[in-house]
Design a protein around this motif. Structure first.
Motif, PDB file in Angstrom:
ATOM      1  N   GLY A 144      45.142  29.987  57.339  1.00 18.34           N
ATOM      2  CA  GLY A 144      46.261  30.694  56.745  1.00 18.34           C
ATOM      3  C   GLY A 144      45.875  31.256  55.391  1.00 18.34           C
ATOM      4  O   GLY A 144      44.836  30.899  54.827  1.00 18.34           O
ATOM      5  N   LEU A 145      46.732  32.118  54.875  1.00 17.78           N
ATOM      6  CA  LEU A 145      46.493  32.719  53.559  1.00 17.78           C
ATOM      7  C   LEU A 145      47.813  32.871  52.825  1.00 17.78           C
ATOM      8  O   LEU A 145      48.891  32.774  53.410  1.00 17.78           O
ATOM      9  N   HIS A 146      47.695  33.099  51.528  1.00 10.33           N
ATOM     10  CA  HIS A 146      48.863  33.408  50.700  1.00 10.33           C
ATOM     11  C   HIS A 146      48.475  34.526  49.752  1.00 10.33           C
ATOM     12  O   HIS A 146      47.396  34.514  49.163  1.00 10.33           O
ATOM     13  N   ASN A 147      49.359  35.497  49.628  1.00  6.24           N
ATOM     14  CA  ASN A 147      49.096  36.577  48.677  1.00  6.24           C
ATOM     15  C   ASN A 147      49.134  36.047  47.255  1.00  6.24           C
ATOM     16  O   ASN A 147      49.819  35.064  46.954  1.00  6.24           O
ATOM     17  N   LEU A 148      48.385  36.697  46.370  1.00 10.52           N
ATOM     18  CA  LEU A 148      48.330  36.295  44.962  1.00 10.52           C
ATOM     19  C   LEU A 148      48.435  37.549  44.103  1.00 10.52           C
ATOM     20  O   LEU A 148      47.485  38.326  43.988  1.00 10.52           O
ATOM     21  N   PRO A 149      49.596  37.794  43.468  1.00  9.83           N
ATOM     22  CA  PRO A 149      49.808  39.036  42.709  1.00  9.83           C
ATOM     23  C   PRO A 149      48.986  39.128  41.435  1.00  9.83           C
ATOM     24  O   PRO A 149      48.840  40.214  40.870  1.00  9.83           O
ATOM     25  N   THR A 150      48.449  38.008  40.963  1.00 16.28           N
ATOM     26  CA  THR A 150      47.614  38.043  39.761  1.00 16.28           C
ATOM     27  C   THR A 150      46.132  38.212  40.095  1.00 16.28           C
ATOM     28  O   THR A 150      45.274  38.074  39.223  1.00 16.28           O
ATOM     29  N   LEU A 151      45.855  38.544  41.358  1.00 20.57           N
ATOM     30  CA  LEU A 151      44.502  38.878  41.815  1.00 20.57           C
ATOM     31  C   LEU A 151      44.576  40.259  42.450  1.00 20.57           C
ATOM     32  O   LEU A 151      45.463  40.532  43.266  1.00 20.57           O
ATOM     33  N   ALA A 152      43.686  41.147  42.072  1.00 17.24           N
ATOM     34  CA  ALA A 152      43.747  42.532  42.554  1.00 17.24           C
ATOM     35  C   ALA A 152      43.614  42.602  44.074  1.00 17.24           C
ATOM     36  O   ALA A 152      42.862  41.829  44.678  1.00 17.24           O
ATOM     37  N   GLY A 207      42.320  43.684  47.594  1.00 17.78           N
ATOM     38  CA  GLY A 207      40.920  43.893  47.963  1.00 17.78           C
ATOM     39  C   GLY A 207      40.043  42.714  47.599  1.00 17.78           C
ATOM     40  O   GLY A 207      38.889  42.643  48.011  1.00 17.78           O
ATOM     41  N   LYS A 208      40.596  41.769  46.808  1.00 15.97           N
ATOM     42  CA  LYS A 208      39.887  40.567  46.413  1.00 15.97           C
ATOM     43  C   LYS A 208      40.446  39.360  47.164  1.00 15.97           C
ATOM     44  O   LYS A 208      41.588  39.363  47.628  1.00 15.97           O
ATOM     45  N   THR A 209      39.646  38.310  47.254  1.00 19.69           N
ATOM     46  CA  THR A 209      40.094  37.045  47.827  1.00 19.69           C
ATOM     47  C   THR A 209      39.629  35.918  46.920  1.00 19.69           C
ATOM     48  O   THR A 209      38.732  36.099  46.090  1.00 19.69           O
ATOM     49  N   ALA A 210      40.235  34.746  47.086  1.00 19.44           N
ATOM     50  CA  ALA A 210      39.833  33.576  46.313  1.00 19.44           C
ATOM     51  C   ALA A 210      39.826  32.356  47.227  1.00 19.44           C
ATOM     52  O   ALA A 210      40.813  32.092  47.928  1.00 19.44           O
ATOM     53  N   THR A 211      38.725  31.628  47.223  1.00 20.81           N
ATOM     54  CA  THR A 211      38.582  30.430  48.052  1.00 20.81           C
ATOM     55  C   THR A 211      38.166  29.267  47.164  1.00 20.81           C
ATOM     56  O   THR A 211      37.651  29.453  46.062  1.00 20.81           O
ATOM     57  N   GLY A 260      44.293  38.708  47.341  1.00 22.57           N
ATOM     58  CA  GLY A 260      44.808  39.480  46.225  1.00 22.57           C
ATOM     59  C   GLY A 260      45.872  40.474  46.657  1.00 22.57           C
ATOM     60  O   GLY A 260      45.687  41.201  47.634  1.00 22.57           O
ATOM     61  N   SER A 261      46.993  40.509  45.912  1.00 18.11           N
ATOM     62  CA  SER A 261      48.075  41.447  46.223  1.00 18.11           C
ATOM     63  C   SER A 261      48.541  42.177  44.964  1.00 18.11           C
ATOM     64  O   SER A 261      49.614  42.773  44.954  1.00 18.11           O
ATOM     65  N   GLY A 262      47.715  42.119  43.916  1.00 18.35           N
ATOM     66  CA  GLY A 262      48.102  42.725  42.653  1.00 18.35           C
ATOM     67  C   GLY A 262      47.480  44.088  42.431  1.00 18.35           C
ATOM     68  O   GLY A 262      46.719  44.588  43.269  1.00 18.35           O
ATOM     69  N   PHE A 306      58.700  40.482  41.085  1.00 20.44           N
ATOM     70  CA  PHE A 306      57.500  40.347  41.921  1.00 20.44           C
ATOM     71  C   PHE A 306      57.436  41.455  42.970  1.00 20.44           C
ATOM     72  O   PHE A 306      58.453  41.846  43.555  1.00 20.44           O
ATOM     73  N   THR A 307      56.237  41.943  43.213  1.00 22.81           N
ATOM     74  CA  THR A 307      56.035  42.886  44.309  1.00 22.81           C
ATOM     75  C   THR A 307      54.626  42.743  44.862  1.00 22.81           C
ATOM     76  O   THR A 307      53.733  42.188  44.202  1.00 22.81           O
ATOM     77  N   VAL A 308      54.472  43.203  46.076  1.00 25.36           N
ATOM     78  CA  VAL A 308      53.180  43.176  46.762  1.00 25.36           C
ATOM     79  C   VAL A 308      52.610  44.591  46.771  1.00 25.36           C
ATOM     80  O   VAL A 308      53.309  45.538  47.150  1.00 25.36           O
ATOM     81  N   HIS A 309      51.364  44.748  46.334  1.00 27.70           N
ATOM     82  CA  HIS A 309      50.692  46.036  46.500  1.00 27.70           C
ATOM     83  C   HIS A 309      50.252  46.127  47.962  1.00 27.70           C
ATOM     84  O   HIS A 309      49.369  45.395  48.404  1.00 27.70           O
ATOM     85  N   GLU A 310      50.882  47.042  48.669  1.00 24.29           N
ATOM     86  CA  GLU A 310      50.825  47.004  50.129  1.00 24.29           C
ATOM     87  C   GLU A 310      49.461  47.334  50.716  1.00 24.29           C
ATOM     88  O   GLU A 310      49.244  47.166  51.910  1.00 24.29           O
ATOM     89  N   GLU A 311      48.518  47.778  49.880  1.00 28.95           N
ATOM     90  CA  GLU A 311      47.150  47.981  50.370  1.00 28.95           C
ATOM     91  C   GLU A 311      46.536  46.676  50.864  1.00 28.95           C
ATOM     92  O   GLU A 311      45.584  46.681  51.646  1.00 28.95           O
TER      93      GLU A 311
END
Length: 402
Positions: free
Chosen positions: A169-177, A179-183, A357-359, A375-380
């Protein structure tokens, strides 16, 4: 399957998801306009079920309340890989001024679960069109009631994990751009417990306090005293948080009330720490209440454990990210005391949870965070998430270590 073939398939998944971006975005926006709170996700579930049926799938509805589960079978028998998304919204008044902002007063998708649901639905479309030979099945889990830490347990109780070998599973993170991911290896998110305190004193006139027993004063002392459970009873190398979030007592300025009620949240980052919190806090509460001549009742509710990723599953996720997005787009996630009931799945079977990343591309770290009314999601990020979920599952069934 050759490694080069899998690489080509993962690349094509991302391109196909990007081609489907308009559909994924449109579905996310339809959910965003009509948010439903935990345990009320009936219309959301109906929309998801309808979309799944249009893909030729037959979802099982009503799993764990308003949740859904559907299997996609590939070839001969093999492992079962589960992918999960949550669907519920929050009791927050939206302040984004978006053209598709919430139409429901005091309700908002302020955590991006509408995006998670749209991503998993986008992944479903990619999976049913998969062209590579696979062994096994992929189970899609659309979960209700994550925000109140009730949905995962209910899904498990209804058999959502029956026969499942791994879950992702994953969760969006608005404070991460986007196109990026964090593990992160091991513990990623904190445990979540709830504490409820009721204090009974003796009500009376505010001008004659000596004839009363003031539960407000006792409750105030308890709020302060609870902090010693962290600062003086737990090692500074074992993170823990005790927060009292609600304090209710009295209605008039010149009346000492008879009762006071408090609720709070308790977060830890290790199972051993979590197991000791109930005794610590209950002891402190009763001791302080007695000192102030009040009677205390304490209800301590364990909700979710620490979210701990499994090494092999984490390595698999990181390999897929590296192939699909390139290693420079994956960073190490910082540990957080925020909780996620996905941890209940990981307590039972191997799996991995990661941040997407959703920021904004610029200055994402200063974007409005989760649970904020703006809060909002950058839909890209939506097609990226859909492709990653599909790619993680497909490569797990491709009978090839990557």
């Amino acid at each position: 399957m050759k490694a080069s073939d899998l690489q080509d398939e993962l690349t094509s998944l991302l391109h196909e998801a990007q081609a489907n971006q308009a559909d994924i975005v449109a579905f996310r926006r339809s959910l965003h306009e009509e948010p439903e709170l935990s345990l009320e996700e009936g219309e959301t579930a109906a929309k998801v079920a309808s979309e799944l049926r249009m893909l030729g799938l037959e979802p099982t509805v009503g799993v764990g309340g308003h949740g859904l589960a559907v299997d996609i079978q590939f070839g001969e028998d093999g492992p079962t890989i589960a992918l999960r998304a949550d669907m519920d919204a929050l009791p927050i008044q939206e302040e984004t001024d978006l053209p598709f902002a919430s139409k429901k007063l005091g309700r908002m998708h302020a955590c991006g679960h509408d995006g998670h649901t749209a991503m998993l639905l986008g992944a479903a479309k990619l999976l049913v069109n998969c062209r590579v030979p696979l062994r096994g099945r992929i189970r899609l889990l659309f979960q209700a009631a994550e925000e109140i830490n009730a949905g995962a347990k209910a899904m498990i109780d209804d058999g959502a994990l029956a026969g499942v070998d791994e879950i992702y599973g994953l969760h969006n993170l608005p404070t991460l751009a986007h196109g990026k991911t964090a593990t992160r290896q091991g513990a990623l998110m904190g445990s979540v417990d709830r504490i409820e305190i009721e204090l009974t004193g003796k009500g009376g006139h505010g001008a004659i306090p000596d004839q009363s027993i003031d539960p407000i004063v006792a409750a105030s002392a308890i709020v302060m005293g609870l902090q010693t459970a962290v600062s003086r009873e737990i090692s500074p190398f074992e993170p823990a948080v005790v927060t009292i979030g609600s304090f209710q007592a009295g209605e008039a300025n010149n009346v000492i009330p008879h009762r006071a009620a408090l609720t709070g949240t308790v977060r830890t980052f290790a199972k051993t720490t979590q197991l000791g919190m109930e005794e610590r806090l209950t002891r402190i509460i009763h001791s302080i209440a007695e000192a102030y001549r009040c009677e205390a009742k304490v209800r301590y509710i364990e909700q979710t454990p620490v979210l701990i990723n499994h090494d092999d599953a984490l390595q698999h996720v990181e390999s897929v990210i590296n192939l699909m997005l390139l290693p420079e787009n994956r960073v190490e996630a910082k540990p957080t005391m925020a909780g996620e009931d996905f941890s209940l799945y990981l307590e039972r079977i191997p799996g991995c949870f990661f941040w997407l990343g959703s920021g904004p591309e610029e200055d994402a770290e200063h974007a409005y965070g989760l649970h904020h009314p703006k809060f909002t999601v950058h839909e890209e990020c939506l097609p990226t998430g859909a492709a990653l979920l599909a790619g993680i599952a497909i490569s797990r069934l491709a009978d090839l270590k990557i």
